[in-house]
Design a protein around this motif. Structure first.
Motif, PDB file in Angstrom:
ATOM      1  N   ILE A  86       3.280  -0.088   5.087  1.00 19.60           N
ATOM      2  CA  ILE A  86       2.560   0.619   5.811  1.00 19.60           C
ATOM      3  C   ILE A  86       3.163   1.894   6.389  1.00 19.60           C
ATOM      4  O   ILE A  86       3.087   3.129   6.426  1.00 19.60           O
TER       5      ILE A  86
ATOM      6  N   LEU B  96      -6.730   8.814   1.717  1.00 24.09           N
ATOM      7  CA  LEU B  96      -7.939   8.115   2.280  1.00 24.09           C
ATOM      8  C   LEU B  96      -9.061   7.823   1.064  1.00 24.09           C
ATOM      9  O   LEU B  96      -9.699   6.693   0.989  1.00 24.09           O
TER      10      LEU B  96
ATOM     11  N   LEU C 107      -8.389   4.274   9.631  1.00 23.94           N
ATOM     12  CA  LEU C 107      -8.328   5.295   8.635  1.00 23.94           C
ATOM     13  C   LEU C 107      -9.786   5.769   8.395  1.00 23.94           C
ATOM     14  O   LEU C 107     -10.063   6.849   8.292  1.00 23.94           O
TER      15      LEU C 107
ATOM     16  N   LEU D 226       0.567   5.075   1.131  1.00 20.77           N
ATOM     17  CA  LEU D 226      -0.251   5.938   1.809  1.00 20.77           C
ATOM     18  C   LEU D 226       0.266   7.436   1.821  1.00 20.77           C
ATOM     19  O   LEU D 226      -0.160   8.469   2.045  1.00 20.77           O
TER      20      LEU D 226
ATOM     21  N   ILE E 219       2.874  -6.959   6.877  1.00 17.94           N
ATOM     22  CA  ILE E 219       1.883  -6.600   7.841  1.00 17.94           C
ATOM     23  C   ILE E 219       0.499  -6.201   7.173  1.00 17.94           C
ATOM     24  O   ILE E 219      -0.494  -6.311   8.017  1.00 17.94           O
ATOM     25  N   LEU E 220       0.579  -6.255   6.024  1.00 19.49           N
ATOM     26  CA  LEU E 220      -0.926  -5.848   5.179  1.00 19.49           C
ATOM     27  C   LEU E 220      -1.550  -7.061   5.310  1.00 19.49           C
ATOM     28  O   LEU E 220      -2.776  -7.171   5.585  1.00 19.49           O
TER      29      LEU E 220
ATOM     30  N   THR F 262       6.990   8.580   4.972  1.00 18.08           N
ATOM     31  CA  THR F 262       7.194   9.467   3.769  1.00 18.08           C
ATOM     32  C   THR F 262       5.826  10.288   3.441  1.00 18.08           C
ATOM     33  O   THR F 262       5.988  11.423   3.013  1.00 18.08           O
ATOM     34  N   LEU F 263       4.592  10.089   3.951  1.00 21.35           N
ATOM     35  CA  LEU F 263       3.602  10.974   3.927  1.00 21.35           C
ATOM     36  C   LEU F 263       3.959  12.059   4.717  1.00 21.35           C
ATOM     37  O   LEU F 263       3.841  13.242   4.230  1.00 21.35           O
TER      38      LEU F 263
ATOM     39  N   VAL G  64      11.314   7.429   9.171  1.00 22.18           N
ATOM     40  CA  VAL G  64      11.736   6.691   7.962  1.00 22.18           C
ATOM     41  C   VAL G  64      13.150   6.240   8.583  1.00 22.18           C
ATOM     42  O   VAL G  64      13.379   4.907   8.580  1.00 22.18           O
TER      43      VAL G  64
ATOM     44  N   LEU H 135       0.187  10.834  13.477  1.00 20.90           N
ATOM     45  CA  LEU H 135       1.579  10.590  12.677  1.00 20.90           C
ATOM     46  C   LEU H 135       2.592  10.748  13.613  1.00 20.90           C
ATOM     47  O   LEU H 135       3.583   9.882  13.811  1.00 20.90           O
TER      48      LEU H 135
ATOM     49  N   ILE I  70       3.618   5.777   5.641  1.00 25.37           N
ATOM     50  CA  ILE I  70       3.233   6.938   6.809  1.00 25.37           C
ATOM     51  C   ILE I  70       4.492   7.894   7.067  1.00 25.37           C
ATOM     52  O   ILE I  70       4.270   9.124   7.102  1.00 25.37           O
TER      53      ILE I  70
ATOM     54  N   ILE J 125       0.771  -1.170  -0.012  1.00 22.83           N
ATOM     55  CA  ILE J 125      -0.046  -0.094   0.144  1.00 22.83           C
ATOM     56  C   ILE J 125       1.010   1.375  -0.084  1.00 22.83           C
ATOM     57  O   ILE J 125       1.920   1.151   0.420  1.00 22.83           O
TER      58      ILE J 125
END
Lengths: 334, 329
Positions: free
Chosen positions: A136, A261, B122, A83, B317-318, A142-143, B300, B244, A140, A81
């Motif tokens: 994931i 989202l 989310l 995000l 983990i997905l 790099t978001l 990161v 975050l 998050i 994914i």
């Protein structure tokens, strides 16, 4: 859950249902029915809905997000994914804005926007496939990072002054009410449809999503395919950034906030399994149109944007929850 | 030398190095009074990171904490405006219960419907945030509308430290005890480390994850009240994007996103690290607009460091490879 038990007996029918019967039960047919329902409801609820120009404007609600959703669909099918897509838009838009100040013209801006997207995608792809980190958390991170760089550059300022030829992408019309964005959306849809459903690459995406280990042992370069998908998602985010920036004719660091989202919702609503391994492009196209029409209809009814986001959140959860609830009921009955 | 290998030791060193770096140019930053102020400022982050830690330990993630905080904080403020006579302890208890209930929604969806936690939270993130707008009608609730008792609690000083800091300290102690010495605390690790083995040990992974979400929600509810009362203002966007920072604090603190590994001390240190960076930025003259990029870079880098420390093949983990022996459920 049937996918986790492993020991449960599989019931294999003697005869497959006919092609028509199977088609009638597919997710896409359900989506078509929902789309028709939303369309009818909207046209009854507001006298302004059935107007060619209004409908044409309404497509802006989903065309840019859908461009990203196509690539995201492939990525989610492959079990990963991203995000950070909305933040990639912010960074790409900032890069284009900075380039305008340096006097670059439209073709260069296009390349800079797409290039920034590619670079961001490559960064994500490297962290996930090169270093073997979970997508994931990486995305998050790099978001915040990508949008953070946009904030570092811009602060509370904004970039404007885009050349008038640049407006073509987001504000141009090809013919009558057909916008340039609609055409880009349609081309992307066809390209991704062919790539996912009719090429070897598309089959490897499904294979990886269903069982990465088996895919690896059957000679698929799993890491390389996943890296390509991250690149593709970055590229499509760059393309969406070009369209959005051109449409708004300005860049703020908060541009496209929260789009990740809506993109994920679009993909999941389109019938792509969030666990990977299944989903189709026509489903995503339908989901994009439905979400665009729902938000447009709510807008006509004067529902504020943040309340619409409640619907998006509910949609995301219920789309996944309802089939599972039905599944639970079915298990109880047998 | 082994001592230095642990994430906690490395982080402690990093924090001291950071403080030394800032103190070199601005000695006033490390004055005890200022450090206490920095700690107080970081307390909401610490509290939320504690709750997030147990969720991440069970292989889940809770992105709805900041929205939960905003919704309970706004509700507490509205109740205070509507019923000024209501005693503050009751409001605090109400905020905890409400937060726990919101967390339970996440937990139920993850437990009973096995929807991936990232998708659930989310979704609830936007729903909660939207509900804040609905219940407040987009209006702000300002200091003059709140009662004195309501906004006094987080600022009341005991032994020279504001109550907000004491809440963070008490939360830390409670979570350490919970995670180390209770069956539930150990089952968080068991479920995250190996769900199949946990099933054979008589632990229900789904139920444990549910309880982790409830716990995280309860903490978010408490923090919601503390936040609104401390800043004496409630509006739709309070703590926007704070989730975050919370995840960043946990990841920096060495909590493995793949579950089953990490300590409460690590989460505390991770939150402190971020809090010190955040408070030091304006002091050394860097624009606060850099903050987002810095926490992003910190996530990161921490994820890369975690990945190196605990490289294991085939963990995705997905795809939550659920317990194989769930037929008994």
């Amino acid at each position: 859950m049937s996918e986790t038990t492993g020991v449960e007996m599989r019931i294999i029918p003697d005869r497959l249902r006919s092609r028509l019967q199977r088609a009638m039960r597919s997710w896409e047919v359900l989506l078509v029915a929902v789309a028709v329902g939303v369309f009818t409801f909207n046209s009854l609820a507001s006298p302004f809905f059935l107007d060619a120009w209004n409908l044409s404007d309404a497509t802006f609600n989903f065309t840019e997000k859908a461009m990203i959703a196509f690539a995201m669909a492939l990525l989610i099918i492959a079990g990963e994914i991203d995000l950070s897509v909305a933040s990639i838009i912010a960074l790409a838009s900032t890069a284009m804005g900075a380039a305008v100040q340096l006097g670059f013209d439209t073709p260069a801006l296009l390349l800079i926007g797409l290039g920034t997207g590619l670079l961001c995608g490559a960064f994500n792809g490297f962290l996930v496939t090169g270093l073997g980190l979970p997508s994931i958390v990486v995305t998050i991170g790099t978001l915040s990072l990508f949008r953070g760089i946009a904030y570092m550059v811009l602060g509370d300022q904004s970039y404007g002054g885009y050349p008038s030829s640049f407006a073509w992408f987001g504000q141009g019309y090809v013919w009558w009410v057909i916008t340039v964005e609609m055409v880009i959306f349609a081309i992307c849809a066809v390209v991704f449809w062919i790539v996912l459903h009719f090429t070897q690459f598309g089959r490897t995406v499904y294979a990886i999503g269903n069982n990465p280990t088996a895919a690896l042992f059957s000679g698929i370069r799993v890491a390389r395919v996943k890296f390509t998908l991250f690149l593709l998602t970055g590229l499509m985010s760059g393309l969406a950034a070009v369209c959005l920036t051109s449409r708004l004719a300005s860049t703020r660091p908060s541009i496209a906030l929260g789009w990740e989202l809506e993109v994920v919702t679009m993909v999941v609503l389109g019938g792509v399994s969030i666990l990977g391994g299944s989903g189709t492009i026509p489903g995503v196209v339908l989901a994009a149109i439905i979400m665009g029409m729902v938000t447009f209809g709510l807008g006509l009814l004067n529902v504020p944007g943040i309340v619409m986001s409640i619907f998006v959140g509910l949609l995301l959860i219920s789309v996944i929850a309802i089939p599972r609830l039905l599944g639970l009921v079915k298990v109880r009955l047998t | 030398m082994n001592m230095l290998r642990s994430r906690e030791a490395q982080l402690t060193l990093a924090i001291f190095a950071l403080l030394a770096l800032v103190a070199w140019r601005f000695p006033a930053f490390v004055a005890p009074g200022n450090l206490a102020a920095v700690f107080n400022d970081t307390s909401p982050l610490i509290l939320l990171a504690l709750g997030q830690t147990v969720v991440i330990l069970t292989r889940c993630i809770d992105l709805s904490v900041a929205a939960n905080l905003a919704l309970t904080g706004m509700t507490a403020a509205i109740i205070n405006v509507m019923f000024p006579g209501m005693p503050v302890p009751l409001i605090v208890a109400g905020a905890v219960v409400m937060g726990a209930a919101l967390g339970a929604i996440n937990g139920i969806l993850v437990w009973k419907l096995t929807i991936p936690p990232i998708v659930v939270t989310l979704g609830t993130l936007t729903i909660f945030r939207g509900l804040v707008f609905v219940i407040s009608d987009g209006q702000w609730i300002n200091a003059h509308e709140m009662t004195d008792a309501f906004s006094a609690l987080p600022r009341a000083e005991i032994l020279g430290l504001p109550m907000l800091s004491w809440f963070a300290i008490a939360g830390f102690a409670a979570f350490v005890l919970l995670v180390r010495y209770t069956a539930l605390g150990r089952s968080f690790y068991a479920v995250g480390g190996n769900p199949s083995a946990a099933v054979y040990a008589g632990i229900s992974p789904g139920r444990t994850q549910f309880l982790a979400f409830v716990l995280s929600g309860a903490v978010a509810g408490l923090t919601g009240y503390l936040w609104v009362a401390r800043y004496q203002v409630a509006y739709v966007d309070i703590a926007g994007g704070f989730e975050l920072d919370v995840v960043a604090a946990c990841v920096i603190g060495g909590i493995s996103i793949a579950g089953g590994a990490g300590t409460i001390l690590g989460a505390l240190l991770g939150a402190l690290f971020l809090g010190i960076v955040k408070n030091a930025l304006p002091v050394v003259g860097i624009s606060p607009f850099w903050q987002l990029a810095i926490s992003g870079a910190a996530i990161v880098i921490a994820v890369i460091a975690n990945g190196r420390a605990q490289r294991r093949a085939g963990r995705q983990i997905l795809k939550r490879d659920g317990p194989k022996a769930e037929g008994a459920r």
